[in-house]
Scaffold this active site. Structure first.
Site, PDB file in Angstrom:
ATOM      1  N   LYS A   1      15.484 -31.894  40.547  1.00 61.73           N
ATOM      2  CA  LYS A   1      16.250 -33.100  40.118  1.00 61.73           C
ATOM      3  C   LYS A   1      17.529 -33.080  39.927  1.00 61.73           C
ATOM      4  O   LYS A   1      18.266 -34.056  40.406  1.00 61.73           O
ATOM      5  CB  LYS A   1      15.567 -33.250  38.659  1.00 61.73           C
ATOM      6  CG  LYS A   1      15.427 -34.653  38.110  1.00 61.73           C
ATOM      7  CD  LYS A   1      15.062 -34.559  36.709  1.00 61.73           C
ATOM      8  CE  LYS A   1      13.705 -34.526  36.211  1.00 61.73           C
ATOM      9  NZ  LYS A   1      13.193 -34.118  35.125  1.00 61.73           N
TER      10      LYS A   1
ATOM     11  N   CYS B   1       5.379 -43.816  26.695  1.00 61.35           N
ATOM     12  CA  CYS B   1       6.089 -44.016  25.282  1.00 61.35           C
ATOM     13  C   CYS B   1       4.841 -44.507  24.605  1.00 61.35           C
ATOM     14  O   CYS B   1       4.647 -43.971  23.475  1.00 61.35           O
ATOM     15  CB  CYS B   1       7.219 -45.011  25.528  1.00 61.35           C
ATOM     16  SG  CYS B   1       8.410 -44.265  26.422  1.00 61.35           S
TER      17      CYS B   1
ATOM     18  N   LYS C   1       1.916 -42.312  23.514  1.00 65.86           N
ATOM     19  CA  LYS C   1       2.032 -41.184  22.771  1.00 65.86           C
ATOM     20  C   LYS C   1       2.669 -41.310  21.521  1.00 65.86           C
ATOM     21  O   LYS C   1       2.570 -40.699  20.584  1.00 65.86           O
ATOM     22  CB  LYS C   1       2.462 -40.170  23.817  1.00 65.86           C
ATOM     23  CG  LYS C   1       3.889 -40.350  24.029  1.00 65.86           C
ATOM     24  CD  LYS C   1       4.954 -39.334  23.839  1.00 65.86           C
ATOM     25  CE  LYS C   1       6.478 -39.542  24.181  1.00 65.86           C
ATOM     26  NZ  LYS C   1       7.585 -39.798  23.331  1.00 65.86           N
TER      27      LYS C   1
HETATM   28  C1  UGA Z   1       8.724 -49.303  25.586  1.00 64.96           C
HETATM   29  C2  UGA Z   1       9.425 -49.912  24.651  1.00 64.96           C
HETATM   30  O1  UGA Z   1       9.309 -51.362  25.235  1.00 64.96           O
HETATM   31  C3  UGA Z   1      10.707 -49.572  24.795  1.00 64.96           C
HETATM   32  O2  UGA Z   1      11.582 -50.561  23.796  1.00 64.96           O
HETATM   33  C4  UGA Z   1      11.023 -48.225  24.428  1.00 64.96           C
HETATM   34  O3  UGA Z   1      12.335 -47.716  24.520  1.00 64.96           O
HETATM   35  C5  UGA Z   1      10.090 -47.292  25.429  1.00 64.96           C
HETATM   36  O4  UGA Z   1       8.985 -47.835  25.283  1.00 64.96           O
HETATM   37  C6  UGA Z   1      10.592 -46.113  25.018  1.00 64.96           C
HETATM   38  O5  UGA Z   1       9.889 -45.505  23.908  1.00 64.96           O
HETATM   39  O6  UGA Z   1      11.332 -45.024  25.484  1.00 64.96           O
HETATM   40  P1  UGA Z   1       8.215 -49.092  28.243  1.00 64.96           P
HETATM   41  O7  UGA Z   1       7.240 -47.777  28.134  1.00 64.96           O
HETATM   42  O8  UGA Z   1       9.179 -48.936  29.431  1.00 64.96           O
HETATM   43  O9  UGA Z   1       9.041 -49.325  27.021  1.00 64.96           O
HETATM   44  O10 UGA Z   1       7.448 -50.173  28.642  1.00 64.96           O
HETATM   45  P2  UGA Z   1       6.802 -51.755  28.184  1.00 64.96           P
HETATM   46  O11 UGA Z   1       7.765 -52.814  28.802  1.00 64.96           O
HETATM   47  O12 UGA Z   1       7.038 -51.586  26.534  1.00 64.96           O
HETATM   48  O13 UGA Z   1       5.373 -51.779  28.615  1.00 64.96           O
HETATM   49  C7  UGA Z   1       4.570 -50.919  27.892  1.00 64.96           C
HETATM   50  C8  UGA Z   1       3.357 -51.223  28.232  1.00 64.96           C
HETATM   51  O14 UGA Z   1       2.921 -52.355  27.765  1.00 64.96           O
HETATM   52  C9  UGA Z   1       2.939 -51.640  29.849  1.00 64.96           C
HETATM   53  O15 UGA Z   1       1.645 -50.856  30.120  1.00 64.96           O
HETATM   54  C10 UGA Z   1       2.758 -53.088  29.715  1.00 64.96           C
HETATM   55  O16 UGA Z   1       1.884 -53.491  31.035  1.00 64.96           O
HETATM   56  C11 UGA Z   1       1.985 -53.184  28.616  1.00 64.96           C
HETATM   57  N1  UGA Z   1       2.088 -54.673  27.891  1.00 64.96           N
HETATM   58  C12 UGA Z   1       3.619 -55.162  27.734  1.00 64.96           C
HETATM   59  C13 UGA Z   1       1.262 -55.425  27.860  1.00 64.96           C
HETATM   60  O17 UGA Z   1       0.115 -55.237  28.257  1.00 64.96           O
HETATM   61  N2  UGA Z   1       1.326 -56.794  27.349  1.00 64.96           N
HETATM   62  C14 UGA Z   1       2.657 -57.221  26.971  1.00 64.96           C
HETATM   63  O18 UGA Z   1       2.685 -58.261  26.445  1.00 64.96           O
HETATM   64  C15 UGA Z   1       3.711 -56.365  27.193  1.00 64.96           C
END
Ligand code: UGA
Length: 450
Positions: free
Chosen positions: A39, A273, A276
Site C-alpha cells: 500500500k 461501517c 459493524k
Molecule cells: C457511512 C456513512 O454514510 C458516513 O457518514 C460514515 O462516515 C461512514 O459510513 C463511516 O463510518 O466511515 P459509507 O459506508 O461510505 O458511509 O456508505 P453509505 O453511503 O452510508 O451507504 C451505506 C450502505 O447503505 C450502502 O450499502 C448503501 O447502498 C445503503 N443505503 C444507503 C441504502 O440501502 N439506502 C439508502 O437510502 C442509503
C-alpha cells in the site's frame, strides 16, 4: 499566510490515505505511515489502493508538491506536531465488539517515536471509530508515558465515493477535548490550525468532551442505519399490500422533519461501517450496562439482513420454486456504486446464496469484479453486463451503478432468455420495464399505474 503544521497520519487505509492527501491541500506537511508495504509503495507512486473518485488527482498533486510522503518506518513520525490515528476498527471475529488492536498499536507507535515540538505538547488526534471511553483510556495511557501530548477526538464522517469532498468540505467538524481546560485549549488551537481553511469558510465546529465526540460518530451511523431499516420495513408492508415504497418515501420525505435522504429501500445496507458500527455500539452498551437503550439496533440489523433473504426468496419464487440450473445475471457486487468495496456487501452475499441454491450465477461489477474474483473464486464473474445478461433467466440489479440503471429495457430484453428482473435497489422505472414486456419486481414496489 496559512498556518503550517507537520502532520503524521497513522494508518493509510480508506480514511487515512484520503486524509493524508487532503491535509497537504490545506497547506501542511504530511507523512503517512502504514504497516502494509504494498500500500505504501502504491500510494507513494500516486496510485490509490482502492477505487475512490478524485483521490488519485489529489494524491498526485500532493506528492508533486514534495510535502507528502508515505512510509512503513515509524521513526518518520518524529518531528511532527500532530499525529492522526486513522487505523481500522473491524468487527471482532467472534463477537460484535470492535477489534481495537490497531488503535492500541498506533498509540504505542506514537509513544515510542513522537517528539515534543518546541512550541508545546505533541497532539494525538483520534479519527478511528471507537467504543466510547477509548479517548480517555488513550489519554490515561499517554499521561503515564514519557511523552508530553494532548489527546483530541475528531471523528470522521466521510462516505466512500465522496471521500475527498467529505474531507475537504465537511458539513461539520467535531473536537472531543480533555476536561483540563488549558490542555483542551492547546488541542483546540492545534486542530484549528490544521483545519484553518475549512473553518474560515464558516464550517460548524463543535467543541465537546471525549465521550460525546465518540458517541457522535456511532450515533450518526446508527441513525442512518435506522432510517434505511425503517424504509425497508415499510417495503415489507408495501409488498404485503401492493403499495409502492419509493412513492411512499417521496411523500413522507417532503416533510422536512423526515427528509428524503437515506430512504431508499432495497437489499439493505452493507460496507465496512454501518453494519459493524451498530454492532460494536450494541456491544459497548452491553459492557456499560445500558444494553436496553440500543435493543432497537438489533431490530435494525435483523430487518437489514432480512432484505437479503427476501431477494433470494424472490428469485427462487420467480424461477418457479427451484434455482438449480437457472441462469441469474447479477449486476453489481459492491456494497454501493462508485466503490470497489465488497465488505459485508448485500449484493455479494445474495450472489453467493443464489449460487449455493444451485443457480448458474453470472455476476459483473465495474469496480468490484477484481476483489470478488480474489475472494470468491467459486463465483463466475464476467467483465461486462452484456456477458452476464446473455441468455439469463433472471436479471438481478443489486448495486445501482449508473450504467446498469441506464440499461434500455427493450434492448436488454432481446439478449436474455426470459424477461424477469429483480430491482434490488429500486433504481429502475418499473413502468418502463413492464411496458417492455418484463416481469418487474422491486423491493416493496411493483409496476403499478400510479
Ligand atoms: C457511512 C456513512 O454514510 C458516513 O457518514 C460514515 O462516515 C461512514 O459510513 C463511516 O463510518 O466511515 P459509507 O459506508 O461510505 O458511509 O456508505 P453509505 O453511503 O452510508 O451507504 C451505506 C450502505 O447503505 C450502502 O450499502 C448503501 O447502498 C445503503 N443505503 C444507503 C441504502 O440501502 N439506502 C439508502 O437510502 C442509503
Amino acid at each position: 499566510m496559512l498556518p503550517h503544521v507537520r502532520i503524521s497520519v497513522i494508518g493509510c487505509g480508506y480514511l487515512g490515505a484520503v486524509h493524508a492527501a487532503c491535509m497537504v491541500g490545506l497547506g501542511h506537511d504530511v507523512v503517512g505511515l502504514d504497516v502494509d508495504a504494498v500500500k505504501v509503495e502504491q500510494l507513494s507512486r500516486g496510485v490509490a489502493p482502492f477505487h475512490e473518485p478524485g483521490l488519485e488527482e489529489v494524491l498526485t498533486e500532493a506528492l508533486a508538491s514534495g510535502r507528502l510522503t508515505f512510509t512503513t518506518d515509524p521513526s518518520a513520525i518524529a518531528g511532527c506536531d500532530l499525529h492522526f490515528i486513522a487505523v481500522g476498527t473491524p468487527q471482532q471475529a467472534k463477537s460484535y465488539a470492535a477489534d481495537m488492536t490497531y488503535v492500541w498499536s498506533a498509540v504505542d507507535t506514537v509513544l515510542q517515536h513522537a517528539t515534543v515540538p518546541e512550541e508545546g505538547p505533541a497532539v494525538i488526534v483520534g479519527k478511528s471509530t471507537v467504543p466510547v471511553g477509548t479517548a480517555q483510556a488513550i489519554a490515561d495511557r499517554v499521561a503515564g508515558a514519557d511523552l508530553d501530548a494532548v489527546v483530541v477526538w475528531n471523528p470522521e464522517f466521510l462516505r466512500e465515493g465522496f471521500a475527498v469532498q467529505d474531507t475537504t468540505a465537511p458539513d461539520r467538524i467535531v473536537y472531543g477535548l480533555p476536561e483540563d481546560r488549558e490542555r483542551g485549549e492547546l488541542g483546540r488551537a492545534a486542530l484549528d490550525r490544521v483545519y484553518a481553511p475549512i473553518l474560515e469558510r464558516g464550517t460548524p465546529r463543535l467543541l465537546v468532551n471525549y465521550p460525546t465526540a465518540e458517541l457522535v460518530k456511532v450515533a450518526a451511523n446508527s441513525f442512518l442505519a435506522t432510517k434505511i431499516s425503517f424504509i425497508n420495513s415499510m417495503a415489507e408492508l408495501c409488498d404485503a399490500t401492493g403499495g409502492d415504497v419509493a412513492r411512499l418515501a417521496d411523500a413522507i420525505g417532503h416533510d422536512e422533519r423526515i427528509g428524503r435522504k437515506f430512504l431508499r429501500a432495497g437489499i439493505g445496507f452493507g460496507g465496512g461501517c454501518l453494519p459493524k458500527d451498530i454492532r460494536a455500539f450494541m456491544a459497548r452498551a452491553g459492557e456499560l450496562g445500558v444494553d436496553q437503550s440500543l435493543t432497537f439496533l438489533r431490530e435494525v440489523d435483523s430487518i437489514n439482513l432480512r432484505r437479503r433473504d427476501h431477494a433470494v426468496e424472490l428469485a427462487t419464487e420467480m424461477a418457479g420454486g427451484r434455482l438449480v440450473g437457472v441462469k441469474v445475471a447479477v449486476l453489481g457486487l459492491t456494497f454501493k456504486p462508485d466503490s470497489d468495496d465488497v465488505r459485508d456487501s448485500p449484493a455479494l452475499d445474495i450472489a453467493g446464496r443464489l449460487w449455493g441454491r444451485g443457480a448458474t450465477v453470472v455476476a459483473t461489477d465495474p469496480a468490484g469484479a477484481a476483489p470478488v474474483r480474489a475472494m470468491r473464486p467459486d463465483l463466475h464473474v464476467v467483465d461486462t453486463a452484456a456477458e452476464a445478461l446473455d441468455g439469463a433467466d433472471i436479471v438481478m440489479l443489486l448495486t445501482e451503478w449508473p450504467e446498469y440503471v441506464a440499461l434500455d429495457p427493450a434492448r436488454t430484453r432481446s439478449v436474455v432468455r426470459t424477461p424477469r428482473i429483480i430491482d434490488g435497489r429500486n433504481a429502475l422505472d418499473p413502468r418502463a420495464w413492464a411496458d417492455a414486456g418484463w416481469d418487474y419486481r422491486g423491493m416493496g414496489r411493483t409496476a403499478s399505474t400510479w
